[in-house]
Design an enzyme around this catalytic site. Structure first.
Site, mmCIF file in Angstrom:
data_model
loop_
_atom_site.group_PDB
_atom_site.id
_atom_site.type_symbol
_atom_site.label_atom_id
_atom_site.label_comp_id
_atom_site.label_asym_id
_atom_site.label_seq_id
_atom_site.Cartn_x
_atom_site.Cartn_y
_atom_site.Cartn_z
ATOM 1 N N SER A 1 3.403 48.665 -5.097
ATOM 2 C CA SER A 1 3.565 48.475 -3.657
ATOM 3 C C SER A 1 4.207 47.134 -3.310
ATOM 4 O O SER A 1 4.198 46.728 -2.146
ATOM 5 C CB SER A 1 2.197 48.568 -2.955
ATOM 6 O OG SER A 1 1.618 49.840 -3.145
ATOM 7 N N CYS B 1 2.726 60.276 -0.994
ATOM 8 C CA CYS B 1 3.376 60.319 -2.305
ATOM 9 C C CYS B 1 3.229 61.715 -2.912
ATOM 10 O O CYS B 1 2.129 62.291 -2.889
ATOM 11 C CB CYS B 1 2.737 59.280 -3.223
ATOM 12 S SG CYS B 1 3.272 59.397 -4.947
ATOM 13 N N HIS C 1 -0.022 49.319 0.362
ATOM 14 C CA HIS C 1 -0.897 48.160 0.242
ATOM 15 C C HIS C 1 -0.097 46.886 -0.033
ATOM 16 O O HIS C 1 -0.206 46.263 -1.089
ATOM 17 C CB HIS C 1 -1.956 48.401 -0.832
ATOM 18 C CG HIS C 1 -3.084 49.256 -0.351
ATOM 19 N ND1 HIS C 1 -3.956 49.906 -1.188
ATOM 20 C CD2 HIS C 1 -3.483 49.570 0.915
ATOM 21 C CE1 HIS C 1 -4.843 50.573 -0.465
ATOM 22 N NE2 HIS C 1 -4.575 50.387 0.806
ATOM 23 N N GLU D 1 -6.963 56.882 -1.075
ATOM 24 C CA GLU D 1 -6.411 58.009 -1.818
ATOM 25 C C GLU D 1 -7.524 58.908 -2.340
ATOM 26 O O GLU D 1 -7.446 60.139 -2.249
ATOM 27 C CB GLU D 1 -5.548 57.518 -2.984
ATOM 28 C CG GLU D 1 -4.969 58.656 -3.815
ATOM 29 C CD GLU D 1 -4.293 58.192 -5.093
ATOM 30 O OE1 GLU D 1 -4.406 58.907 -6.112
ATOM 31 O OE2 GLU D 1 -3.653 57.121 -5.076
ATOM 32 N N CYS E 1 7.451 51.795 -6.870
ATOM 33 C CA CYS E 1 7.596 53.063 -7.571
ATOM 34 C C CYS E 1 8.319 54.041 -6.640
ATOM 35 O O CYS E 1 8.600 53.729 -5.475
ATOM 36 C CB CYS E 1 6.224 53.625 -7.947
ATOM 37 S SG CYS E 1 5.181 54.029 -6.526
#
Length: 281
Positions: free
Chosen positions: A261, A94, A40, A124, A12
């Site tokens: 990822s 991000c 990851h 996160e 992404c």
């Protein structure tokens, strides 16, 4: 065998950005580390290690040089410790994760009980929790978890960026029964929603689905779960070496998707392996 590859499989925007920043930092610094794995993907993390990027688990392990902040972000306390030590930072967090952190901080300042939809142990989520300083914070994974929250006057909801929109809606609905005032921020990354819908469509068209990505990747694991709800023949793999020939018996169409990822070269290796199995059969 026919191979169907999801249009958005793989990196992404946030992961691509973080990876590029990490490799550029490795080329321009002699001593550099990342606080936790940059993304990851164990295979990509290994490539960075080969370029001199050491993965550390705690700020106390950082002795000198620069530190890369992983795409999932870190806690506010860890950022403060890094600043106090005078270390150079390469912040690859991000932007969608940053937004979730900022929303949680705003809700905390405004006096809401903060409900975070996500996985309690995920880095996160731990980071988002830390930005809701001073507020009551509850992490929930499901509507059932949210139903156990005690009644509160004001509840604010944010989500781990890789959660499904359906789950966010379910939790928000349960929270509405628990409070007089509810505020919900949709902090789910657009790329996550797109990948999940593509995965569902792929599962409907395929006799077998392969989901490629780190076993430690929450968004990859969720893609596999969504596919299994439609097509039970689903395998989550990290590399092409993990493919088993017996999986493909009687299969005419193989669906392929990958987590946010997952590097493109790992996807290409799996495609080549499946094509080779097809020719052999």
């Amino acid at each position: 065998m026919k191979i169907l590859l999801a249009r958005s499989a793989g990196f992404c925007f946030g992961v691509k950005r973080a990876t590029q920043m990490a490799f550029e930092a490795a080329d321009s610094h002699d001593g550099i580390c990342s606080l936790g794995p940059i993304i990851h993907s164990p295979q990509l993390v290994k490539r960075l290690e080969e370029k001199g990027v050491e993965v550390v688990r705690d700020v106390d392990e950082i002795r000198h040089g620069a530190v890369i902040i992983r795409s999932h972000g870190v806690t506010s306390g860890e950022l403060a410790d890094i600043s106090d030590r005078g270390l150079e930072t390469v912040d690859a967090t991000c932007p969608f994760v940053k937004s979730a952190q900022d929303r949680a901080a705003r809700l905390a300042r405004d006096g809401y009980t903060v409900v975070i939809v996500g996985e309690n142990e995920h880095p996160e989520v731990q980071g988002i929790v830390s930005y809701a300083e001073g507020a009551e914070v509850v992490v929930v994974g499901t509507r059932e978890d949210a139903a156990r929250i005690p009644a509160r006057k004001r509840i604010g909801v944010v989500a781990q960026t890789t959660q499904s929109l359906d789950n966010l809606r379910d939790v928000a609905g349960a929270c509405l029964d628990k409070c007089q005032e509810l505020r919900v921020f949709n902090t789910i990354c657009d790329a996550t929603s797109v990948r999940q819908e593509e995965a569902r469509e792929l599962a409907r068209k395929s006799d077998l689905v392969l989901v490629i990505g780190g076993f430690n990747s929450a968004n990859t694991t969720r893609l596999a779960q969504l596919c299994r709800e439609i097509q039970p023949r689903v395998h989550h793999v990290e590399t092409a070496d993990q493919l088993e020939p017996q999986w493909f018996k009687g299969v005419e169409t193989v669906g392929l998707t990958a987590g946010a990822s997952t590097p493109g070269w790992l996807i290409d290796e799996v495609i080549r392996k499946v094509e080779g199995m097809s020719r052999e059969s």
